[in-house]
Design an enzyme around this catalytic site. Structure first.
Site, short mmCIF file in Angstrom:
data_model
loop_
_atom_site.label_atom_id
_atom_site.label_comp_id
_atom_site.label_asym_id
_atom_site.label_seq_id
_atom_site.Cartn_x
_atom_site.Cartn_y
_atom_site.Cartn_z
N LYS A 1 -1.43 -19.12 1.52
CA LYS A 1 -2.03 -17.98 2.24
C LYS A 1 -2.93 -18.52 3.34
O LYS A 1 -4.12 -18.75 3.13
CB LYS A 1 -2.85 -17.11 1.28
N SER B 1 -5.89 -7.96 -2.76
CA SER B 1 -6.73 -8.35 -1.62
C SER B 1 -5.99 -8.12 -0.30
O SER B 1 -6.59 -7.67 0.68
CB SER B 1 -7.15 -9.81 -1.75
#
Ligand code: PNS
Length: 162
Positions: free
Chosen positions: A41, A128
């Site tokens: 990520k 998230s």
């Protein structure tokens, strides 16, 4: 002394994460929550230091919890904090495939066990990635995150304090 290590990107920390930490405090003598880089990520919204500060502000009511933010291997953190086990939350079956692979790799690397806590269904849709997206376009995420995180998201995206 039984010590749980709860790792994650926490970009940002949300109520599903908080639920897992609170439940782990009932099972372990102490809990270390570690904000780490997930190399899968890239382009994090918050720095590791910002994440650590938000998490500290969100978990002041949990006296057995400590927070670290480090850019290293999870198994090194587990060794450094003398963790009895890694603890991770599972929202859905779709989480399990990658979590299983990481658990197996971490056990091969260091022998540390990973335990999973299934999150309650009321938190299973919170992610998230979605919070970043909703907040970026001005949506209200206050029901899904601790107040310090809500404030940080507002400061990040619209420069205001709610
Ligand atoms: O919240 P996430 O993104 O699912 O957490 C993943 C995380 C941060 C725990 C994982 O990427 C990680 O352990 N990063 C540290 C580097 C590492 O140890 N990588 C090997 C994992 S088997």
């Amino acid at each position: 002394m039984r010590i749980a290590l709860i790792p994650g990107s926490f970009d940002p920390f949300h109520n599903g994460h908080l639920e897992v930490v609170e439940r782990a405090t009932r099972l372990f003598d102490s809990v270390v929550v570690a904000a780490l880089r997930n190399p899968q990520k890239s382009n994090a919204l918050f720095s590791l230091e910002e994440r650590r500060d938000m998490m500290a502000a969100s978990m002041g009511h949990l006296p057995t919890v400590s927070i670290v933010s480090v850019s290293t291997l999870l198994v090194d953190v587990a060794r450094d904090v003398n963790a009895s086990a890694i603890v991770k939350g599972l929202r859905a079956v779709s989480d399990f495939e990658s979590e299983l692979q990481m658990a197996q790799m971490n056990r091969q690397l260091s022998g540390v066990e990973t335990l999973f806590i299934p999150t309650s269904s009321s938190h299973s849709f919170i992610a998230s990635r979605l919070l970043r997206e909703v907040a970026r376009y001005g949506g209200d995420v206050s029901a899904f995150v601790p107040e310090p995180v809500n404030i940080a998201l507002h400061e990040k995206f619209d420069g205001t304090t709610p």
